[in-house]
Scaffold this motif. Structure first.
Motif, PDB file in Angstrom:
ATOM      1  N   GLU A   1     104.141 -43.315  91.275  1.00 59.56           N
ATOM      2  CA  GLU A   1     104.819 -44.439  90.613  1.00 59.56           C
ATOM      3  C   GLU A   1     104.818 -45.673  91.528  1.00 59.56           C
ATOM      4  O   GLU A   1     104.552 -46.785  91.081  1.00 59.56           O
ATOM      5  N   ILE A   2     105.124 -45.453  92.812  1.00 60.51           N
ATOM      6  CA  ILE A   2     105.168 -46.577  93.751  1.00 60.51           C
ATOM      7  C   ILE A   2     103.797 -47.230  93.841  1.00 60.51           C
ATOM      8  O   ILE A   2     103.655 -48.457  93.738  1.00 60.51           O
TER       9      ILE A   2
ATOM     10  N   GLU B   1     102.941 -49.079  90.563  1.00 64.84           N
ATOM     11  CA  GLU B   1     103.800 -50.246  90.315  1.00 64.84           C
ATOM     12  C   GLU B   1     103.506 -51.376  91.300  1.00 64.84           C
ATOM     13  O   GLU B   1     103.686 -52.548  90.963  1.00 64.84           O
ATOM     14  N   ILE B   2     103.080 -51.025  92.503  1.00 66.25           N
ATOM     15  CA  ILE B   2     102.692 -52.063  93.472  1.00 66.25           C
ATOM     16  C   ILE B   2     101.436 -52.782  92.976  1.00 66.25           C
ATOM     17  O   ILE B   2     101.231 -53.957  93.275  1.00 66.25           O
ATOM     18  N   GLY B   3     100.611 -52.064  92.209  1.00 66.46           N
ATOM     19  CA  GLY B   3      99.389 -52.682  91.679  1.00 66.46           C
ATOM     20  C   GLY B   3      98.115 -52.047  92.211  1.00 66.46           C
ATOM     21  O   GLY B   3      97.024 -52.568  92.014  1.00 66.46           O
ATOM     22  N   LEU B   4      98.272 -50.900  92.876  1.00 67.87           N
ATOM     23  CA  LEU B   4      97.108 -50.184  93.397  1.00 67.87           C
ATOM     24  C   LEU B   4      96.814 -48.973  92.509  1.00 67.87           C
ATOM     25  O   LEU B   4      97.654 -48.552  91.711  1.00 67.87           O
ATOM     26  N   SER B   5      95.620 -48.409  92.654  1.00 70.08           N
ATOM     27  CA  SER B   5      95.252 -47.257  91.833  1.00 70.08           C
ATOM     28  C   SER B   5      95.698 -45.958  92.484  1.00 70.08           C
ATOM     29  O   SER B   5      95.402 -45.728  93.668  1.00 70.08           O
ATOM     30  N   PRO B   6      96.363 -45.093  91.728  1.00 72.20           N
ATOM     31  CA  PRO B   6      96.742 -43.782  92.270  1.00 72.20           C
ATOM     32  C   PRO B   6      95.580 -42.791  92.371  1.00 72.20           C
ATOM     33  O   PRO B   6      95.792 -41.627  92.685  1.00 72.20           O
ATOM     34  N   SER B   7      94.359 -43.236  92.123  1.00 72.55           N
ATOM     35  CA  SER B   7      93.242 -42.287  92.095  1.00 72.55           C
ATOM     36  C   SER B   7      93.057 -41.603  93.454  1.00 72.55           C
ATOM     37  O   SER B   7      92.724 -40.423  93.517  1.00 72.55           O
ATOM     38  N   LYS B   8      93.266 -42.334  94.560  1.00 76.87           N
ATOM     39  CA  LYS B   8      93.113 -41.693  95.875  1.00 76.87           C
ATOM     40  C   LYS B   8      94.186 -40.618  96.050  1.00 76.87           C
ATOM     41  O   LYS B   8      93.908 -39.523  96.544  1.00 76.87           O
TER      42      LYS B   8
ATOM     43  N   ALA C   1     114.934 -46.279  89.680  1.00 77.89           N
ATOM     44  CA  ALA C   1     115.456 -47.009  90.834  1.00 77.89           C
ATOM     45  C   ALA C   1     114.301 -47.527  91.701  1.00 77.89           C
ATOM     46  O   ALA C   1     114.354 -48.634  92.243  1.00 77.89           O
ATOM     47  N   ILE C   2     113.259 -46.716  91.791  1.00 75.53           N
ATOM     48  CA  ILE C   2     112.084 -47.111  92.578  1.00 75.53           C
ATOM     49  C   ILE C   2     111.374 -48.286  91.904  1.00 75.53           C
ATOM     50  O   ILE C   2     111.026 -49.282  92.553  1.00 75.53           O
ATOM     51  N   LYS C   3     111.170 -48.175  90.590  1.00 75.74           N
ATOM     52  CA  LYS C   3     110.470 -49.251  89.871  1.00 75.74           C
ATOM     53  C   LYS C   3     111.226 -50.569  90.001  1.00 75.74           C
ATOM     54  O   LYS C   3     110.635 -51.634  90.195  1.00 75.74           O
ATOM     55  N   TYR C   4     112.543 -50.502  89.898  1.00 68.84           N
ATOM     56  CA  TYR C   4     113.364 -51.716  89.997  1.00 68.84           C
ATOM     57  C   TYR C   4     113.229 -52.329  91.390  1.00 68.84           C
ATOM     58  O   TYR C   4     113.090 -53.541  91.543  1.00 68.84           O
ATOM     59  N   ALA C   5     113.261 -51.479  92.413  1.00 67.21           N
ATOM     60  CA  ALA C   5     113.172 -51.976  93.788  1.00 67.21           C
ATOM     61  C   ALA C   5     111.806 -52.611  94.053  1.00 67.21           C
ATOM     62  O   ALA C   5     111.708 -53.609  94.767  1.00 67.21           O
TER      63      ALA C   5
END
Lengths: 165, 162
Positions: free
Chosen positions: A27-28, A31-38, A98-102
């Protein structure tokens, strides 16, 4: 009337927390804008390692470092610290909101960034194949912000913090 | 009419998300040396990520086009521990014959990256958003909508003569 009592063993809690720790990282990263593929390509090895060290109570924290791919300098960092002995109400729970909001509050420009995942274990923890030692990138100039508990179960919780300038 | 099998696989906290995917792969392609099994194994991490989000609780992983249609759901929480609602019986016929396809449900915000990553590993396995129908099921719906009802009348003279 029959009653079924389910006992969440410590192993069940370990299994749950291990999967949800990786879910939180996914999720982090997204949401930051990077791909979770790695992360996805390493998921099975990460989950096995994290489960093993949690079971043996040797896992201290999981750290996600997001860094400038060209310079190697830290852009942001997220710490998922493990708390042993957490009691709670007996349920297994996760709070990714909470993580997404932060992340929205923190803001991070992902352009040109890459990420890596580092696991910190207690001294003397078992070595596992496929894992190598690493040093944290410098956090000089960064401030640490604590979100609180974001995952909980019988005997284990995870508290999340992030670093930002 | 095609045959449909459903299976409900125990997931967290009974199994990790990765091991849940392995169990699903074993159900769909038990032979670890088969091409189908290798292809399903190759997307283990991507599959595990959606299982960890519990998208597969209400929305099935669907395999079709290579045998019977199979819908695989995951069971979480206390039910996964007690086995309530869990059905991991071997399939009487495998769905991974020639032409098989797999559709995996993802939270909508994960579909984009998951689709790209799946495409690098498989031409048969795709992502769809939770709540969306599988592409093949959409085709079935549109075919049903286009079907023209046929009226059948009985020639009573011929009927009674026989």
């Amino acid at each position: 009337m029959s009653t079924v009592v389910t006992v969440n063993t410590y192993t069940h809690t370990v299994t749950y927390v291990a999967s949800k720790l990786l879910l939180s990282l996914k999720e982090i990263i997204r949401e930051i804008g990077l791909s979770p593929s790695k992360l996805a390509s390493e998921w099975a090895d990460l989950e096995e390692g994290i489960s093993t060290w949690l079971q043996e109570r040797d896992l201290v924290e999981i750290v996600l470092e997001v860094f400038n791919a060209r310079t190697g300098r830290l852009a942001t960092r997220w710490d998922l610290e493990i708390v042993y002995g957490y009691t709670g109400d007996g349920s297994l729970w996760t709070d990714t909101w909470a993580i997404k909001y932060a992340i929205k509050k923190a803001g991070c420009d992902p352009s040109g960034c890459d990420y890596r995942i580092i696991v910190r274990t207690k001294p003397g923890a078992r070595s596992l194949p496929g894992w190598s030692s690493a040093d944290f990138k410098s956090t000089v100039g960064f401030n640490r912000y604590w979100l609180g508990s974001t995952i909980g179960g019988n005997g284990i919780a995870s508290e999340t913090a992030y670093w930002s300038k | 009419m095609s045959t449909v099998f459903a299976r409900h696989v125990a997931s967290t906290p009974e199994r990790t998300a990765s091991l849940t995917w392995t169990q699903i792969a074993t159900l769909l392609a038990p032979d670890p040396t088969s091409d189908a099994r290798k292809e399903i194994d190759s997307v283990q991490g991507i599959g595990a990520s959606t299982i960890a989000s519990e998208a597969t609780y209400n929305d099935a992983i669907v395999v079709y086009g290579g045998g019977p249609r199979v819908r695989v759901y995951c069971v979480f929480g206390d039910d996964a521990i007690t086995g309530d609602g869990v059905n991991e019986d071997p399939l009487p016929r495998l769905p991974t014959g020639d032409g098989w396809r797999m559709s995996i449900p993802f939270p909508s915000e994960d579909v984009e990256w998951a689709s790209k990553e799946l495409a690098t590993r498989s031409s048969r396995i795709t992502a769809r958003a939770v709540g969306e129908k599988v592409e093949e099921e959409q085709d079935d719906d549109s075919q049903s909508a286009r079907a023209v009802p046929r009226l059948v009348s009985i020639d009573t003279a011929e009927f009674f003569r026989s």
